[in-house]
Design an enzyme around this catalytic site. Sequence first.
Site, PDB file in Angstrom:
ATOM      1  N   GLY A 120     -22.627   3.572 -29.306  1.00 20.58           N
ATOM      2  CA  GLY A 120     -23.221   4.765 -29.884  1.00 20.58           C
ATOM      3  C   GLY A 120     -24.441   5.259 -29.138  1.00 20.58           C
ATOM      4  N   PRO A 121     -25.235   6.077 -29.835  1.00 18.17           N
ATOM      5  CA  PRO A 121     -26.383   6.712 -29.203  1.00 18.17           C
ATOM      6  C   PRO A 121     -27.348   5.708 -28.572  1.00 18.17           C
ATOM      7  CG  PRO A 121     -25.987   7.616 -31.400  1.00 18.17           C
ATOM      8  CD  PRO A 121     -25.041   6.467 -31.244  1.00 18.17           C
TER       9      PRO A 121
ATOM     10  N   GLU B 131       1.211   3.729   2.013  1.00 23.40           N
ATOM     11  CA  GLU B 131       1.902   4.068   3.253  1.00 23.40           C
ATOM     12  C   GLU B 131       3.234   3.338   3.361  1.00 23.40           C
ATOM     13  OE1 GLU B 131      -1.184   3.170   2.757  1.00 23.40           O
ATOM     14  OE2 GLU B 131      -2.549   3.690   4.381  1.00 23.40           O
TER      15      GLU B 131
ATOM     16  N   HIS C  79       0.836  -1.204   0.000  1.00 14.96           N
ATOM     17  CA  HIS C  79       0.000   0.000   0.000  1.00 14.96           C
ATOM     18  C   HIS C  79       0.873   1.258   0.000  1.00 14.96           C
ATOM     19  CE1 HIS C  79      -3.795  -2.221   1.661  1.00 14.96           C
ATOM     20  NE2 HIS C  79      -3.417  -2.637   0.463  1.00 14.96           N
TER      21      HIS C  79
ATOM     22  N   LEU D 106     -10.231   1.532 -29.638  1.00 16.37           N
ATOM     23  CA  LEU D 106     -10.441   1.801 -28.208  1.00 16.37           C
ATOM     24  C   LEU D 106      -9.143   1.718 -27.402  1.00 16.37           C
ATOM     25  CD1 LEU D 106     -13.801  -0.161 -27.733  1.00 16.37           C
ATOM     26  CD2 LEU D 106     -13.518   2.289 -28.155  1.00 16.37           C
TER      27      LEU D 106
ATOM     28  N   ARG E 298      -9.384   6.618 -21.330  1.00 19.24           N
ATOM     29  CA  ARG E 298      -9.223   5.174 -21.573  1.00 19.24           C
ATOM     30  C   ARG E 298      -8.059   4.628 -20.754  1.00 19.24           C
ATOM     31  NH1 ARG E 298      -9.591   5.303 -28.079  1.00 19.24           N
ATOM     32  NH2 ARG E 298     -11.823   5.766 -28.249  1.00 19.24           N
TER      33      ARG E 298
ATOM     34  N   ARG F 131      -3.624   4.736 -27.883  1.00 20.74           N
ATOM     35  CA  ARG F 131      -2.690   5.043 -28.987  1.00 20.74           C
ATOM     36  C   ARG F 131      -1.368   5.649 -28.512  1.00 20.74           C
ATOM     37  NH1 ARG F 131      -6.107   8.147 -33.228  1.00 20.74           N
ATOM     38  NH2 ARG F 131      -7.788   7.840 -31.745  1.00 20.74           N
TER      39      ARG F 131
HETATM   40  C1  AOF Z   1      -4.434   1.594   2.490  1.00 21.51           C
HETATM   41  N1  AOF Z   1      -3.504   2.025   1.604  1.00 21.51           N
HETATM   42  O1  AOF Z   1      -2.675   2.148  -0.452  1.00 21.51           O
HETATM   43  C2  AOF Z   1      -4.695   0.994  -0.168  1.00 21.51           C
HETATM   44  C3  AOF Z   1      -5.692   0.601   0.775  1.00 21.51           C
HETATM   45  O2  AOF Z   1      -5.836  -6.808  -0.259  1.00 21.51           O
HETATM   46  P1  AOF Z   1      -5.091  -5.617   0.248  1.00 21.51           P
HETATM   47  O3  AOF Z   1      -4.201  -5.939   1.410  1.00 21.51           O
HETATM   48  O4  AOF Z   1      -4.350  -4.886  -0.842  1.00 21.51           O
HETATM   49  O5  AOF Z   1      -6.202  -4.614   0.850  1.00 21.51           O
HETATM   50  C4  AOF Z   1      -7.097  -3.990  -0.019  1.00 21.51           C
HETATM   51  C5  AOF Z   1      -7.986  -3.056   0.755  1.00 21.51           C
HETATM   52  O6  AOF Z   1      -7.188  -2.111   1.473  1.00 21.51           O
HETATM   53  C6  AOF Z   1      -8.887  -2.228  -0.140  1.00 21.51           C
HETATM   54  O7  AOF Z   1     -10.143  -2.856  -0.325  1.00 21.51           O
HETATM   55  C7  AOF Z   1      -9.033  -0.936   0.648  1.00 21.51           C
HETATM   56  O8  AOF Z   1      -9.993  -1.076   1.669  1.00 21.51           O
HETATM   57  C8  AOF Z   1      -7.664  -0.803   1.283  1.00 21.51           C
HETATM   58  N2  AOF Z   1      -6.765  -0.097   0.352  1.00 21.51           N
HETATM   59  N3  AOF Z   1      -5.525   0.939   2.069  1.00 21.51           N
HETATM   60  O9  AOF Z   1      -4.268   1.776   3.694  1.00 21.51           O
HETATM   61  C9  AOF Z   1      -3.580   1.747   0.303  1.00 21.51           C
HETATM   62  N4  AOF Z   1      -4.784   0.663  -1.472  1.00 21.51           N
HETATM   63 ZN    ZN Z   2      -3.056  -0.506   3.883  1.00 21.08          ZN
END
Ligand code: AOF
Ligand code: ZN
Length: 367
Positions: A298-299, A67, A65, A219, A199, A222
Amino acid sequence: MYTVNAPPERVAAALPTDERWMTLALDLAARGLGRTTPNPPVGCVIVQEDEAVGLGFHPRAGEPHAEVFALRGAGAGAHGATAYVTLEPCHHHGRTPPCTDALITSGVRRVVVAALDPNPRVAGCGVQALRDAGIDVTVGVLEIQATRQQVGFRSLIVRGRPWVVAKYAMTLDGKVAAHDEGNGAVSGEAARARAMTWRDTLDAVAVGSGTLHSDDPALTTRGLSGGRDARTVVFDRRAQSSLQARAWRPGSVLVTAPDAATLAFEAASITVVRAETPQSALTQLGRLDISSLLLEGGPGLLSAFLDASLVDEVRVFIAPKLLGRGLSPLTLPARRMHEAQELRDVTVETLGPDVLVTGLLGDIPCL
Ligand code: AOF
Ligand code: ZN
């Protein structure tokens, strides 16, 4: 339950410099957009005596993550520092260990969080755990910006379906070409370049079978440097689209009627979703971990989603051109003016000769 607009007492503890550092954390988080699903994009900055000593963002699900990267960068410099995080630090063992533990062990004195995590496994517990460990926690700094950035993750975890963005281009007399690659494009180069970046940052792009047949769109992003291509989703209730179409690639999804014959698509490793309604299609796309969906036309496809009130956000290019055969009379619409659906958080921007209007129809999912 909490609202997106943080009540004043929640941000009362914020310092004047908090917004500046949180802006940096949001910029870092943006690098993960379109790459972290089903996880959110998250950014983190560790600040010691008004200097950033650690930067991090979550690059993709399964990797550490935000942190963790920021604390690694800070090393011993984290002691007594302030950590800025765009999402409440997790307090659970998922694919990775809890960030609350990493923050507590690092010795940070204060943690500033933009928005609480709607994941029921986290939801408030992360903040509580930090406070229990004696860390000073401020919640709600740039919360609106953060929840906007995390909208796909929030939609998937709270509603079980992707955040739906409708994109199209139209002339001043309201003629729509939802798809605008190549010759005869409604909008100009700057507008098309902007749409290309969507995209890159949204999980999937969708077209109907008519557009697939008439335009054969690729899609892709590019020329965008470092761009990654969204998954493609083709809505074709009869499952008769050509398998030679350029939109098919690994990860592509066909959305079709429950009784359609799809053997050829399955043989080509295309994931088949069977749905009677757009609503059911969205739920099933959510199960495929598609957290945001760009409707490119499309529409017919756009109208089906708009009429079913399933569009959360619109991004419309208006080109200063007239194609003629009149403006449609006001007796035709489904609603009268006082019943019109009004967009919120509207932005208006000029891109070369074109105007881009964006706004929200859906609520940003919180807890
Ligand atoms: C954080 N910092 O950068 C993110 C968080 O399966 P894991 O361990 O990667 O956990 C995923 C969950 O953690 C995700 O559903 C969300 O609740 C949280 N994401 N939390 O502290 C992060 N990406
Ligand atoms: Zn985390």
